[in-house]
Design an enzyme around this catalytic site. Structure first.
Site, PDB file in Angstrom:
ATOM      1  CG  ASP A 226      -7.969  -1.353  -4.462  1.00 27.96           C
ATOM      2  OD1 ASP A 226      -6.743  -1.133  -4.495  1.00 27.96           O
ATOM      3  OD2 ASP A 226      -8.615  -1.437  -3.407  1.00 27.96           O
TER       4      ASP A 226
ATOM      5  CG  HIS B 144      -2.011  -1.063   1.098  1.00 29.16           C
ATOM      6  ND1 HIS B 144      -1.958  -2.255   1.801  1.00 29.16           N
ATOM      7  CD2 HIS B 144      -3.154  -1.111   0.365  1.00 29.16           C
ATOM      8  CE1 HIS B 144      -3.020  -2.985   1.513  1.00 29.16           C
ATOM      9  NE2 HIS B 144      -3.766  -2.308   0.640  1.00 29.16           N
ATOM     10  CG  ASN B 145       3.967   1.016  -2.448  1.00 31.72           C
ATOM     11  OD1 ASN B 145       3.364   1.106  -3.511  1.00 31.72           O
ATOM     12  ND2 ASN B 145       4.776  -0.002  -2.182  1.00 31.72           N
ATOM     13  CB  VAL B 146       3.628   6.441  -4.017  1.00 31.10           C
ATOM     14  CG1 VAL B 146       5.042   5.941  -4.310  1.00 31.10           C
ATOM     15  CG2 VAL B 146       3.223   7.504  -5.022  1.00 31.10           C
ATOM     16  CG  LEU B 147       5.841   2.083  -7.064  1.00 29.62           C
ATOM     17  CD1 LEU B 147       6.750   0.877  -7.224  1.00 29.62           C
ATOM     18  CD2 LEU B 147       5.847   2.925  -8.328  1.00 29.62           C
TER      19      LEU B 147
END
Length: 429
Positions: A321, A171-174
């Site tokens: 998602d 769950h990061n910017v990538l």
């Protein structure tokens, strides 16, 4: 016609990376006209001047040789866009454009679902890549003009969001960039925009939702925050804790004067956009998955999708998602190993806090290959199969998911051995 020079030049330079040599030469001529029209030979100085008048010949060349409808100003889908488009052009042309943020040149194809985001992150940096993705996608859909998004304000907002994502394994910017690009591909692979008569506001709502949907994610689940009585659980009354947090923070950032990407839209449009984004981001709570599956019946029962825009945005957001198992094998594997390790780290925390370890989060019990087979079979395919049946152009999602399922089936023993090793290592400590 008066338009912001920087936006036109930026759009044309981006288009040049995807067209023939002959058209590149003609677009280069168009860009030179931008420079000459203000009597300046230095492009940077010219851009800083902000605006220029384009001749009819220049406009004709742009319209004829651009592969994307980026300069088209007449939006005829809905009355609200027709009424506001001229006002937005006027506002953007009178605003000063600074060059606080300048993104590196990036020639990859944002429309390619098989794009290797991990290789791109090594080249450009993770947070910068989010901004590059966003600029390319918003330029593709003509949102800088049709929605009046000031480019520099937009880039500042993207940068702030990108840097606010925490360095979690998954769950990061990538992940944010990945989901936004997936939603973009879904839109261009189908004719859903035409079928549902979406206007730029709807497309912007989906892409912005994808960008911010896990902003400041702490790397643990809603259930964990609930179990430990975290302040976020208290704040949001144990209901879609993280999802409420993500979208709330995203709108708070937009309240900052130099990051208000919504400053050029009306109050009515802002309320609509906000409603769509909140609905889409809250819909990423996996407890809402059964409702998404149930909502697919509305598509099969309703041939007229004009009244289902909010539903479609939410469905595409959820689909994006969950798109990792539907990527090509190499990308699917990388995302899978990341999410599983993030799960295992939460399981470690639960174990150390004497909390029951959540399903799929015990590194000493979970066979990753088996878990993915179950996830694809029980969650992904029952969702994407009927969705792809109702919305044409997404069959590649089912094809990839089934192929990945077969790959994981052939790796069960490999991951069973890893469980045994992890148990032995734990016992020796």
């Amino acid at each position: 016609m008066k338009v912001p020079t920087f936006e036109i030049a930026s759009i044309l330079e981006d288009i040049k990376t995807r067209i023939s040599a002959e058209d590149k030469e003609k677009l280069s001529w168009c860009i030179s006209q931008l420079i000459e029209s203000s009597g300046k030979t230095d492009l940077t100085t010219h851009i800083q001047s902000g605006n220029t008048y384009l001749t009819e010949e220049t406009l004709s060349q742009i319209e004829q040789h651009s592969s994307l409808p980026l300069i088209r100003l007449a939006i005829s889908d809905e009355e609200i866009s027709r009424k506001s488009i001229n006002r937005r052009i006027s506002l953007s042309s009178s605003s000063s454009l600074d060059l606080e943020i300048s993104l590196p040149s990036a020639n990859f194809d944002i429309n390619d679902f098989n794009i290797n985001i991990f290789e791109l992150a090594k080249e450009f940096g993770e947070a910068t890549l989010l901004s590059i993705y966003a600029q390319k996608i918003f330029a593709y859909w003509n949102l800088f003009i049709s929605m009046g998004f000031d480019l520099q304000v937009f880039l500042r907002y993207c940068q702030y969001i990108g840097e606010g994502y925490k360095p979690n394994l998954y769950h990061n910017v990538l992940h944010a960039a990945d989901v936004m690009q997936a939603c973009h591909v879904f839109m261009i692979s189908t004719n859903i925009v035409e079928l549902s008569e979406m206007i730029p506001l709807h497309i912007a709502a989906l892409m912005l939702s994808a960008m911010v949907h896990d902003y400041k994610h702490p790397g643990v689940s809603n259930s964990y925050l609930y179990m430990i009585g975290d302040k976020l659980a208290i704040r949001y009354n144990d209901v879609s804790i993280l999802e409420n947090y993500h979208v709330s923070k995203a709108f708070q950032i937009a309240l900052k004067e130099n990051m208000n990407i919504f400053s050029n839209i009306s109050k009515e449009e802002y309320r609509t956009l906000r409603k769509l984004m909140i609905n889409a981001v809250l819909g990423t709570d996996m407890t809402k998955h059964p409702q998404h599956v149930s909502n697919l019946s509305k598509l099969s029962q309703n041939n007229d999708l004009k009244g289902e825009k909010e539903l479609l945005i939410s469905l595409f957001m959820h689909l994006g998602d969950l798109s990792n198992p539907s990527r090509i094998e190499k990308i699917c594997e990388e995302w899978t190993l990341r999410i599983c390790e993030e799960f295992f780290l939460q399981g470690d925390k639960e174990r150390s806090n004497n909390i029951p370890v959540s399903p799929l989060m015990d590194r000493y019990l979970v066979n990753i290959a088996k878990s993915q087979i179950g996830f694809i079979s029980g969650v992904i395919l029952p969702f994407i199969t009927p969705l792809c049946r109702e919305i044409k152009g997404l069959d590649f999602l089912v094809t990839n998911a089934q192929a990945n399922k077969e790959v994981w089936a052939g790796r069960i023993n490999e991951f069973e051995e890893k469980i045994v090793k992890s148990k032995d290592q734990s016992a020796s400590l």
